[in-house]
Design a protein around this motif. Structure first.
Motif, short mmCIF file in Angstrom:
data_model
loop_
_atom_site.label_atom_id
_atom_site.label_comp_id
_atom_site.label_asym_id
_atom_site.label_seq_id
_atom_site.Cartn_x
_atom_site.Cartn_y
_atom_site.Cartn_z
N ASP A 1 -3.95 2.44 0.99
CA ASP A 1 -3.28 3.61 0.38
C ASP A 1 -4.23 4.80 0.25
N SER B 1 -4.46 6.29 3.75
CA SER B 1 -3.24 7.03 4.09
C SER B 1 -3.22 8.38 3.40
N LYS C 1 3.56 10.02 4.35
CA LYS C 1 2.63 9.03 3.81
C LYS C 1 2.96 7.64 4.34
N ALA D 1 0.47 5.25 6.71
CA ALA D 1 0.16 3.90 6.23
C ALA D 1 0.56 2.87 7.29
N ILE E 1 -2.87 4.65 -7.11
CA ILE E 1 -4.21 4.30 -6.62
C ILE E 1 -5.19 4.07 -7.76
N SER F 1 2.20 1.85 -3.46
CA SER F 1 1.15 2.42 -4.31
C SER F 1 0.94 3.89 -3.99
N LEU F 2 0.99 4.22 -2.70
CA LEU F 2 0.78 5.60 -2.25
C LEU F 2 1.89 6.51 -2.76
N ALA G 1 0.84 -1.21 0.00
CA ALA G 1 0.00 0.00 0.00
C ALA G 1 0.86 1.25 0.00
N THR G 2 1.95 1.19 0.75
CA THR G 2 2.86 2.34 0.80
C THR G 2 3.50 2.60 -0.56
N THR H 1 -5.68 -1.03 -1.83
CA THR H 1 -6.31 0.23 -2.23
C THR H 1 -6.99 0.92 -1.05
#
Length: 537
Positions: free
Chosen positions: A436, A439, A458, A462, A264, A255-256, A252-253, A433
């Motif tokens: 992220d 976050s 960020k 997360a 995203i 992706s962020l 997720a991080t 998803t």
């Protein structure tokens, strides 16, 4: 927008781009709550259960009244005199395609929870619900189970998201205020939103978002673990679920860090492709004709019983088991959606520039609701079909471990290993998803509405989301997650009421600026420069 408002959003704290009071206070409250859960240990489970029942029984009626009032307000916005106002002004263009927009809406708004409950909830209600007068009345049980499930996942939830989202989008893109919950209160508080009152509003929003999100992340970890146990005989335990949370938080991080468009949006679109593929697959290998017919009947039952289901408060037989049922189901769902609304609202506001209020309301309420109902019919209906033909294996699975329900359903149909593996991948993808997106929203709230916060911030938020989900999962399981959502929803429910009045007040006073096409060249350049300055801020 005045220079005073522009300058007020230029906030740094200890060298980071954050609003210090919101960042630190939110962090301290969250650390205190999760530390208490971790230190007290096992006794917290009973406290969570008792607190959930007490709060639900005392304020459940309020949640039920509120979500219905918000639905009426959303319909008024979509079809009333404000429906033609465009988010961002007359010249605003959508930043994302409709497909990309719907994909991000669905991934942020439902995602993990829908996968977790789409089989288990209809089976729970099929076997026991307050409307079921005669045990064994399978036809009535099937209809009511799907009607109740549709209630919990239908237009009420999406109306809540739509109102918060459209209000935030309007104040951000039309009134040029920061993308934070406090901005919605500008018509009532003026520039005081940049003081302590505004900080309190954003702190409540941050806490509601983090605990609402932790509920979904906890459910996702349980379901991924159940899938890995089913496919590869992995241990099903808190330890494995914590490891899953850590791994998914890392993805997720990543992706962020890639950003809204590259990270995203693309992942959300892939989620939708996978979800539609799994939906069509299940429709084809399952009892296809039964599902097609039941989809029509389920919608008819939901519409026909809509008002009774929506306003039912269990008043006359609200004691004992039936009362606990509503606390565990309807009241929990309304609280969950309320606690999710700042997260989903900010996220969909950010991606919805260029849509009219009517398009926004209908797009957020109608398309995801219909897709959700189709999903519930295909997966929940396939499970009920097994019950109707006398196969009770899914009920047994639900009673033993709710997270395994969807895998035991897939076992009843062809290509089990393939569909189960696809489900694990889809749950993990929705997990990413949700994390992220959450976050992104928390970082926006704690940085005073900025879109350019450093990557380190960020990563920090997360990680905090994953930590909260893991500790609540260890400290009290599903009940702890549900209780956290209900408790954080109460103060935000009050904010929602005031928010609606403030938004309505601003709409009545709003005068749309002329289109750039209608302006002379020098004035056009001034407007464009001003908008560019606001975006940079």
């Amino acid at each position: 927008m005045s220079e005073k408002i522009i300058r007020s959003d230029k906030k740094t704290f200890l060298g980071i781009k954050a609003n210090g009071p919101v960042f630190i206070t939110s962090l301290l409250i969250i650390v205190a709550l999760v530390s208490t859960t971790l230190i007290v240990g096992k006794p917290m489970e009973q406290w969570f259960a008792d607190t959930q029942n007490y709060v639900s029984n005392k304020v459940g009626w309020f949640f039920i009244l509120l979500v219905n009032a918000l639905l009426i307000f959303a319909l008024y916005l979509g079809f009333g005199k404000f429906s033609k106002i465009k988010i961002g002004g007359k010249d605003a263009k959508p930043e994302f395609s409709r497909m990309g927009w719907f994909a991000m809406l669905f991934s942020a708004g439902m995602g993990i929870g829908l996968l977790f409950w789409s089989v288990a909830e209809p089976i729970f209600h099929f076997n026991s619900n307050p409307f079921l007068k005669t045990p064994g009345a399978d036809v009535f049980a099937a209809k009511t189970s799907m009607g109740i499930t549709f209630l919990h996942w239908g237009v009420h939830a999406w109306a809540l998201y739509a109102i918060v989202g459209v209000a935030l989008a309007f104040f951000t893109f039309n009134k040029k205020l920061p993308l934070t919950i406090r901005s919605i209160f500008h018509p009532l508080l003026g520039d005081k939103i940049y003081g302590p009152i505004g900080d309190i509003i954003d702190i409540i929003s941050v806490i509601a978002t983090l605990f609402g999100l932790a509920t979904s992340l906890g459910l996702g970890a349980q379901q991924i673990n159940a899938g890995l146990e089913y496919l590869f005989h992995w241990e099903n335990s808190d330890r494995i679920q914590v490891i899953i949370i850590v791994v998914v938080t890392v993805f997720a991080t990543l992706s962020l860090i890639l950003g809204l468009d590259k990270g995203i949006r693309k992942l959300s679109e892939w989620n939708m492709r996978l979800a539609i593929f799994l939906l069509v697959f299940m429709l084809l290998v399952g009892p296809t004709l039964f599902l097609c017919k039941s989809f029509i009947q389920n919608i008819g039952h939901y519409v026909g019983e809509f008002f009774e289901l929506s306003f039912w408060t269990n008043t006359y037989n609200g004691v004992g088991k039936a009362k606990n049922w509503q606390s565990s189901w309807t009241v929990f769902y309304w609280a969950w959606w309320i606690s999710w609304s700042p997260f989903v609202g900010i996220f969909i506001a950010r991606i919805s520039k260029g849509r009219t209020i009517k398009e926004f309301i209908l797009g957020v309420m109608l398309v995801p609701t219909l897709l959700t109902m189709l999903w519930l019919t295909v997966f929940g209906g396939s499970a009920i079909f097994q019950e109707l033909i006398g196969n009770h294996v899914i009920t047994e699975a639900v009673n033993n471990n709710v997270a395994t329900a969807i895998y035991h359903l897939l076992e009843q149909y062809p290509f089990t290993t393939f569909s189960s593996l696809l489900t694990v991948i889809l749950v993990a993808s929705f997990f990413v998803t949700s994390s992220d997106s959450g976050s992104f929203v928390v970082d926006t709230l704690t940085s005073g509405g900025r879109h350019d916060a450093p990557k380190g911030q960020k990563i920090f938020w997360a990680s905090m989301e994953g930590l909260i989900a893991a500790i609540l999962l260890i400290g009290g399981g599903l009940t702890a997650l549900q209780t956290a959502s209900i408790l954080t929803a109460i103060p935000f429910a009050i904010i929602l009421i005031v928010m609606c009045y403030s938004f309505y007040k601003s709409l009545t006073e709003y005068k749309e600026e002329p289109s750039l096409i209608d302006l002379a060249e020098p004035e056009k350049r001034k407007v464009e420069e001003k908008e560019a300055e606001c975006i940079l801020e």
